[in-house]
Structures are given as structure tokens and as C-alpha cells.
Design a protein around this motif. Structure first.
Motif, mmCIF file in Angstrom:
data_model
loop_
_atom_site.group_PDB
_atom_site.id
_atom_site.type_symbol
_atom_site.label_atom_id
_atom_site.label_comp_id
_atom_site.label_asym_id
_atom_site.label_seq_id
_atom_site.Cartn_x
_atom_site.Cartn_y
_atom_site.Cartn_z
ATOM 1 N N TYR A 37 -8.168 8.033 -6.031
ATOM 2 C CA TYR A 37 -8.620 7.190 -4.926
ATOM 3 C C TYR A 37 -8.216 5.741 -5.202
ATOM 4 C CZ TYR A 37 -11.725 4.545 -1.845
ATOM 5 O OH TYR A 37 -12.213 3.672 -0.923
ATOM 6 N N THR A 38 -7.758 5.047 -4.170
ATOM 7 C CA THR A 38 -7.336 3.661 -4.350
ATOM 8 C C THR A 38 -7.724 2.784 -3.172
ATOM 9 O OG1 THR A 38 -5.436 2.228 -4.869
ATOM 10 C CG2 THR A 38 -5.040 4.023 -3.325
ATOM 11 N N PHE A 39 -7.987 1.538 -3.471
ATOM 12 C CA PHE A 39 -8.053 0.472 -2.473
ATOM 13 C C PHE A 39 -7.697 -0.816 -3.206
ATOM 14 C CE2 PHE A 39 -12.185 0.174 -4.438
ATOM 15 C CZ PHE A 39 -12.480 -1.186 -4.453
ATOM 16 N N SER A 40 -7.188 -1.788 -2.468
ATOM 17 C CA SER A 40 -6.747 -3.045 -3.073
ATOM 18 C C SER A 40 -5.827 -2.725 -4.254
ATOM 19 C CB SER A 40 -7.961 -3.881 -3.491
ATOM 20 O OG SER A 40 -7.552 -5.163 -3.944
ATOM 21 N N TYR A 76 -7.246 3.171 6.497
ATOM 22 C CA TYR A 76 -7.076 3.013 5.050
ATOM 23 C C TYR A 76 -7.531 1.642 4.568
ATOM 24 C CZ TYR A 76 -2.875 0.013 5.226
ATOM 25 O OH TYR A 76 -2.007 -1.031 5.398
ATOM 26 N N SER A 122 -14.561 -0.818 -1.039
ATOM 27 C CA SER A 122 -13.375 -0.936 -0.203
ATOM 28 C C SER A 122 -13.722 -1.593 1.137
ATOM 29 C CB SER A 122 -12.772 0.457 0.046
ATOM 30 O OG SER A 122 -11.682 0.389 0.935
ATOM 31 N N CYS A 129 -12.475 -5.131 2.611
ATOM 32 C CA CYS A 129 -11.859 -5.246 3.936
ATOM 33 C C CYS A 129 -12.473 -6.390 4.737
ATOM 34 C CB CYS A 129 -12.014 -3.927 4.684
ATOM 35 S SG CYS A 129 -11.395 -3.933 6.380
ATOM 36 N N TYR A 142 0.815 -1.218 0.000
ATOM 37 C CA TYR A 142 0.000 0.000 0.000
ATOM 38 C C TYR A 142 0.847 1.266 0.000
ATOM 39 C CZ TYR A 142 -4.194 -2.663 0.097
ATOM 40 O OH TYR A 142 -5.204 -3.509 -0.283
ATOM 41 N N ARG A 145 -17.302 3.236 -4.787
ATOM 42 C CA ARG A 145 -16.009 2.556 -4.693
ATOM 43 C C ARG A 145 -15.569 2.416 -3.230
ATOM 44 N NH1 ARG A 145 -16.991 -0.329 -7.536
ATOM 45 N NH2 ARG A 145 -14.896 -1.244 -7.478
ATOM 46 N N GLN A 146 -15.901 3.411 -2.390
ATOM 47 C CA GLN A 146 -15.526 3.286 -0.985
ATOM 48 C C GLN A 146 -16.338 2.185 -0.292
ATOM 49 O OE1 GLN A 146 -16.222 6.482 2.038
ATOM 50 N NE2 GLN A 146 -13.993 6.564 2.142
ATOM 51 N N GLY A 169 -9.899 3.124 2.179
ATOM 52 C CA GLY A 169 -9.042 3.430 1.059
ATOM 53 C C GLY A 169 -8.120 4.618 1.322
#
Length: 240
Positions: free
Chosen positions: A65-68, A187, A136, A140, A45, A132-133, A191
């Protein structure tokens, strides 16, 4: 031979905002090759956050914006005269190159990202990033759930057990086994984002013989995101 090129003249609508969404290709296998810590690898990350900053700077993004292994860029100034093939190919290749540069390790197979373009109205920006959040958060819960089950059962058994569980079931199951997702780093739940913030600068105005406050923008990587809201996006001037 130019006329044989497929979709070379296809462009996004003029004067529109777009979102570019990037996804890592076969990153489940990449995670095994790199021996990433499950369910979340801190170094991975750190790298992804640096990739997002590179994208923000290179393509003058408003918000990233990012996750994974997923990244979304909000662009107001559409690059390459809106040419879809150019946007997708260059941004995807830039992302993969940035990832390799920051990871600084030997890869068994070159990593790659796919890219898609989403034209968007300002009124839909919040809805997109909330969507998208929410994903996320699902990621998780599921990641912690399958990771815990695989610590107790075989991969096959763990996958079978989690199939019939919804998010609330997994959340409760983890809590019963001493894992409170409320205590997980922010996070991992919400994210990471890159955007511009203003910082206060105090200088001395010689002409008026007094201190004077001004503001300077800088690029900020936010690891402590709130749940996305209209107020948040207005505060960082992504929407009006």
C-alpha cells in the motif's frame, strides 16, 4: 571481527507476519528538484506504483500500500531468515534503485528511503492499513489546502494561515473556493495498493467435452481503492 557488528543477530519473531514501512528521505527537496506538479504529480505516482509492484514481486508480499512517498509491505514469508539489519537495508536499497530505474531522469542527489519493521498479528492488519489510509486522506486535504493557499499568498503567509485550520476547516475552505475534494481522483484520497486477484479462465475440457471454468491469479495495481474494511481484506484473502 564478526562480534563487533552491531545488532547483526537481531531477528524478527519466527512464524510472524511483518509490515515493512518505507519513507522517502527528504522528498520535499526532491519534489523541488524534479519540479513536481503540486499538489499531486501523476508521473510520480505512476513511478511509485511500479516500485510497489517490483517490491510485491521481489519479496513475495501479500499486500503493498502506498500514498505520498510512503510504502507499506505486508509479508507472510519473512526474508533473510528474519535478520532485521538485512531486511531493512536490502528492502530500502531495492526501493531506491527501483525508483531511480522507473523515473528515468537525472537526479541532483540520489534518492533514498528509510525502512522499519512492524511485527503484526492478523487481527491488527486491518487497523494498521486503516490508520495509514486515514493518513492518506489527511495528506490529501492538507496538500490541496496548502497548494491553494500558496497560489494566493507567499509561502510564509500560506503556512501561517493553514496552521490554525483542522481538516474540516480546510475541506470547507476549499469547497468555498470551488474545490470539491469529493471530485478528486480516488488514489489521491485513498492511496494505491498492489495485491493478487483471480481472473476467470474458460477452457475446453476434451475429456468431458464441455467448457470448464478455472481461475488464475495475477498481480493487480488498484487505483480505485474503497475505504478499507474487513470485507475488503477478506475478499482479497489477506485476512481470513
Amino acid at each position: 571481527m564478526k562480534e563487533f557488528e552491531v545488532y547483526s543477530s537481531l531477528r524478527v519473531p519466527k512464524n510472524s507476519k511483518i509490515i515493512i514501512r518505507l519513507d522517502g528521505r527528504s522528498f520535499h527537496k526532491l519534489a523541488r528538484d524534479l519540479n513536481l506538479v503540486k499538489p499531486y504529480d501523476d508521473n510520480f505516482y505512476e513511478v511509485i506504483s511500479k516500485v510497489c509492484r517490483d517490491l510485491f514481486e521481489e519479496f513475495s508480499a501479500e499486500f503493498v500500500y502506498t500514498f505520498s512517498d510512503e510504502i507499506s509491505l505486508l509479508l507472510d514469508n519473512v526474508p533473510f531468515d528474519g535478520r532485521i539489519e538485512k531486511i531493512n537495508s536490502v528492502i530500502a536499497s531495492f526501493t531506491a534503485s527501483s525508483f531511480v530505474m522507473h523515473y528515468n531522469t537525472q537526479f541532483k542527489k540520489p534518492p533514498a528511503f528509510d525502512s522499519r519493521i512492524i511485527p503484526i498479528n492478523e487481527k491488527d492488519i486491518l487497523n494498521y492499513f486503516k490508520w495509514r489510509q486515514d493518513e492518506s486522506w489527511r495528506n490529501c486535504v492538507n496538500s490541496h489546502g496548502i497548494s491553494f493557499l500558496k497560489s494566493k499568498y507567499s509561502n510564509t503567509e500560506a503556512n501561517e494561515k493553514i496552521k490554525g485550520m483542522n481538516l474540516s476547516d480546510i475541506h470547507e475552505f476549499l469547497f468555498e473556493n470551488g474545490i470539491n475534494l469529493n471530485d478528486v481522483e480516488n488514489y489521491k484520497k485513498r492511496g494505491i495498493a498492489v495485491y493478487r486477484k483471480n481472473k476467470e479462465i474458460v477452457g475446453f475440457n476434451k475429456k468431458e467435452n464441455k467448457n470448464q471454468i478455472s481461475y488464475r491469479s495475477y498481480i493487480y495495481t488498484d487505483w480505485e481503492l474503497p475505504i478499507f474494511s474487513e470485507e475488503f481484506f477478506k475478499d482479497i484473502k489477506v485476512i481470513e
